[in-house]
Design an enzyme around this catalytic site. Structure first.
Site, PDB file in Angstrom:
ATOM      1  N   ASP A  31       0.827  -1.215   0.000  1.00  0.00           N
ATOM      2  CA  ASP A  31       0.000   0.000   0.000  1.00  0.00           C
ATOM      3  C   ASP A  31       0.859   1.262   0.000  1.00  0.00           C
ATOM      4  OD1 ASP A  31      -2.375   1.354  -0.092  1.00  0.00           O
ATOM      5  OD2 ASP A  31      -2.828   1.164   2.049  1.00  0.00           O
ATOM      6  N   ASN A  33       1.341   3.421  -2.821  1.00  0.00           N
ATOM      7  CA  ASN A  33       1.933   3.837  -4.108  1.00  0.00           C
ATOM      8  C   ASN A  33       1.495   5.254  -4.482  1.00  0.00           C
ATOM      9  OD1 ASN A  33       2.889   1.267  -4.240  1.00  0.00           O
ATOM     10  ND2 ASN A  33       1.620   0.597  -5.958  1.00  0.00           N
ATOM     11  N   ARG A  35       0.250   7.696  -2.547  1.00  0.00           N
ATOM     12  CA  ARG A  35       0.756   8.738  -1.647  1.00  0.00           C
ATOM     13  C   ARG A  35       2.242   9.005  -1.895  1.00  0.00           C
ATOM     14  NH1 ARG A  35      -1.444   5.954   3.559  1.00  0.00           N
ATOM     15  NH2 ARG A  35      -1.968   4.382   2.001  1.00  0.00           N
ATOM     16  N   TRP A  36       2.975   7.949  -2.190  1.00  0.00           N
ATOM     17  CA  TRP A  36       4.411   8.118  -2.476  1.00  0.00           C
ATOM     18  C   TRP A  36       4.577   9.078  -3.654  1.00  0.00           C
ATOM     19  CZ3 TRP A  36       7.414   7.351  -6.789  1.00  0.00           C
ATOM     20  CH2 TRP A  36       8.793   7.396  -6.593  1.00  0.00           C
ATOM     21  N   ARG A  44      -0.176   9.481  -9.695  1.00  0.00           N
ATOM     22  CA  ARG A  44      -0.267   8.256  -8.899  1.00  0.00           C
ATOM     23  C   ARG A  44       0.371   7.060  -9.601  1.00  0.00           C
ATOM     24  NH1 ARG A  44      -3.703   7.623  -4.773  1.00  0.00           N
ATOM     25  NH2 ARG A  44      -4.039   5.487  -5.445  1.00  0.00           N
ATOM     26  N   ASN A  79     -10.837  -2.413  -5.786  1.00  0.00           N
ATOM     27  CA  ASN A  79     -10.029  -1.416  -6.492  1.00  0.00           C
ATOM     28  C   ASN A  79     -10.641  -0.968  -7.824  1.00  0.00           C
ATOM     29  OD1 ASN A  79      -6.870  -2.711  -5.239  1.00  0.00           O
ATOM     30  ND2 ASN A  79      -7.979  -0.896  -4.585  1.00  0.00           N
ATOM     31  N   TRP A  80     -11.688  -1.671  -8.285  1.00  0.00           N
ATOM     32  CA  TRP A  80     -12.392  -1.228  -9.516  1.00  0.00           C
ATOM     33  C   TRP A  80     -13.057   0.123  -9.320  1.00  0.00           C
ATOM     34  CZ3 TRP A  80     -10.808  -3.679 -13.576  1.00  0.00           C
ATOM     35  CH2 TRP A  80     -10.511  -5.044 -13.518  1.00  0.00           C
ATOM     36  N   ARG A  82     -11.606   2.725  -8.548  1.00  0.00           N
ATOM     37  CA  ARG A  82     -10.630   3.775  -8.903  1.00  0.00           C
ATOM     38  C   ARG A  82     -10.985   4.413 -10.251  1.00  0.00           C
ATOM     39  NH1 ARG A  82      -5.262   2.697  -5.913  1.00  0.00           N
ATOM     40  NH2 ARG A  82      -6.149   1.893  -3.975  1.00  0.00           N
ATOM     41  N   ARG A 205      -5.267  -1.995   8.679  1.00  0.00           N
ATOM     42  CA  ARG A 205      -6.490  -2.728   8.325  1.00  0.00           C
ATOM     43  C   ARG A 205      -6.148  -3.803   7.312  1.00  0.00           C
ATOM     44  NH1 ARG A 205      -7.672   2.626   6.501  1.00  0.00           N
ATOM     45  NH2 ARG A 205      -7.116   2.895   4.322  1.00  0.00           N
TER      46      ARG A 205
HETATM   47  C1  IPE Z   1      -5.462  -2.716  -0.397  1.00  0.00           C
HETATM   48  O1  IPE Z   1      -5.097  -1.394  -0.590  1.00  0.00           O
HETATM   49  C2  IPE Z   1      -5.433  -3.468  -1.698  1.00  0.00           C
HETATM   50  C3  IPE Z   1      -4.117  -3.662  -2.286  1.00  0.00           C
HETATM   51  C4  IPE Z   1      -2.974  -3.371  -1.732  1.00  0.00           C
HETATM   52  C5  IPE Z   1      -4.130  -4.276  -3.587  1.00  0.00           C
HETATM   53  P1  IPE Z   1      -6.197  -0.251  -0.751  1.00  0.00           P
HETATM   54  O2  IPE Z   1      -5.475   1.030  -0.858  1.00  0.00           O
HETATM   55  O3  IPE Z   1      -7.124  -0.595  -1.869  1.00  0.00           O
HETATM   56  O4  IPE Z   1      -6.986  -0.378   0.617  1.00  0.00           O
HETATM   57  P2  IPE Z   1      -7.943   0.660   1.345  1.00  0.00           P
HETATM   58  O5  IPE Z   1      -8.963   1.123   0.347  1.00  0.00           O
HETATM   59  O6  IPE Z   1      -7.072   1.798   1.802  1.00  0.00           O
HETATM   60  O7  IPE Z   1      -8.516  -0.102   2.488  1.00  0.00           O
HETATM   61  C1  IPE Z   2      -1.487   0.272  -3.445  1.00  0.00           C
HETATM   62  O1  IPE Z   2      -1.264   1.648  -3.467  1.00  0.00           O
HETATM   63  C2  IPE Z   2      -1.684  -0.306  -4.821  1.00  0.00           C
HETATM   64  C3  IPE Z   2      -3.059  -0.705  -5.144  1.00  0.00           C
HETATM   65  C4  IPE Z   2      -4.052  -0.708  -4.301  1.00  0.00           C
HETATM   66  C5  IPE Z   2      -3.309  -1.128  -6.499  1.00  0.00           C
HETATM   67  P1  IPE Z   2      -2.460   2.680  -3.488  1.00  0.00           P
HETATM   68  O2  IPE Z   2      -2.784   3.015  -4.901  1.00  0.00           O
HETATM   69  O3  IPE Z   2      -3.591   2.195  -2.672  1.00  0.00           O
HETATM   70  O4  IPE Z   2      -1.771   3.927  -2.794  1.00  0.00           O
HETATM   71  P2  IPE Z   2      -2.439   4.909  -1.743  1.00  0.00           P
HETATM   72  O5  IPE Z   2      -2.947   4.082  -0.617  1.00  0.00           O
HETATM   73  O6  IPE Z   2      -3.532   5.632  -2.456  1.00  0.00           O
HETATM   74  O7  IPE Z   2      -1.320   5.799  -1.324  1.00  0.00           O
HETATM   75 MG    MG Z   3      -4.069   2.394  -0.693  1.00  0.00          MG
END
Ligand code: IPE
Ligand code: IPE
Ligand code: MG
Length: 259
Positions: A31, A33, A35-36, A44, A79-80, A82, A205
């Site tokens: 998790d 990516n 924010r980094w 992103r 994640n769909w 997004r 979580r």
């Molecule tokens: C969890 O990360 C899913 C993956 C790392 C693939 P998310 O960024 O989707 O989780 P939430 O929404 O913060 O709980």
């Molecule tokens: C995890 O990074 C990768 C996936 C869930 C695909 P995020 O995309 O969730 O990064 P943050 O949590 O928004 O920083």
């Molecule tokens: Mg995330």
């Protein structure tokens, strides 16, 4: 000795580790990516791109440490939600990884597996998954498992459907359903349960990840965002795991006050 050789016992000791207390199966919620990237004023998707480099480093490190399995949460069924542009780029990165990583998977002798609703992915990606799984099926190294379009509640729901259908067809008596029956109907059937779950980016979580399988897993949260999580961070988690006292609901005979 080349840089990719498995660690010897002496090397493990120098790293503050020992073979007997390493976890067999580590699962990672990668998790942070987005924010980094955002912290650096980048889009992103740059974070996702850099995250692939972390995947490569951690896969190789886990394999050198001699773990039996590494499971990486790459894309959840939630994640769909997004934006379409991020989804397109994520799927593109996934496909690229599947193709480009074949050589490394073979070189390291990894067994590649995917869990999740594969049928919900683009047919071209499904094809690449099948190809990599088939190609590596006979390898005897670490199992590298990617959770893609994965959601634990969906997985359990699907398992219940199939078990009930077996009962209705008279192949299974309700009284004969055990915890093992349920485990055998999950997409992780035959895999060991994770011993350790790592989540990066300071989130405490589980986000619908392996809910059945992690019932007794140890948890470890890193402050680092996934694109900056590297070998030494992974080894720090292993050193911390070494100190954990896993009791599985019982009492540890070595502890004072047990008698
Ligand atoms: C969890 O990360 C899913 C993956 C790392 C693939 P998310 O960024 O989707 O989780 P939430 O929404 O913060 O709980
Ligand atoms: C995890 O990074 C990768 C996936 C869930 C695909 P995020 O995309 O969730 O990064 P943050 O949590 O928004 O920083
Ligand atoms: Mg995330």
């Amino acid at each position: 000795m080349s840089k990719e050789d498995p660690y010897s016992d002496t090397q493990l000791t120098a790293l503050g580790l020992e073979r007997a207390t390493l976890p067999g199966h580590v699962a990672i919620i990668m998790d942070g990516n987005g924010r980094w990237a955002q912290n650096r004023g980048l889009p992103r998707i740059e974070g996702h791109r850099r995250g692939v480099t972390s995947v490569r480093c951690i896969v190789e490190e886990a394999s050198r440490l001699g773990l039996k399995q590494l499971t990486l949460y790459a894309f959840s069924s939630e994640n769909w939600k997004r934006p379409p542009r991020e989804l397109t780029l994520l799927m593109h990165l996934l496909r690229q990884y599947l193709v480009e990583e074949r050589r490394e998977i073979q070189r390291q002798g990894l067994r590649f597996r995917v869990i999740g609703t594969i049928s919900g992915l683009d047919p071209m990606i499904q094809e690449e998954i099948k190809k990599t799984e088939t190609m590596s099926a006979e390898n005897d190294g670490m199992t590298l498992c990617l959770a893609v379009n994965y959601g634990a509640r969906q997985e359990i729901t699907e398992a219940v459907r199939r078990i009930v259908s077996g009962v209705l067809q008279g192949q299974l008596q309700p009284e004969a359903i055990t915890e093992q029956t349920i485990a055998d109907h999950l997409t992780t059937a035959g895999m060991p349960d994770p011993d350790l779950v790592i989540r990066t980016a300071s989130e405490f979580r589980v986000s619908n990840f392996l809910l059945w399988q992690i019932s007794y897993a140890e948890l470890w949260v890193s402050e680092k965002y996934w694109p900056e999580f590297r070998e030494e961070d992974f080894r720090t988690a292993m050193r911390d795991y070494r100190k954990r006292d896993r009791r599985f609901g019982g009492l540890n005979p070595g502890n004072p006050g047990t008698k």
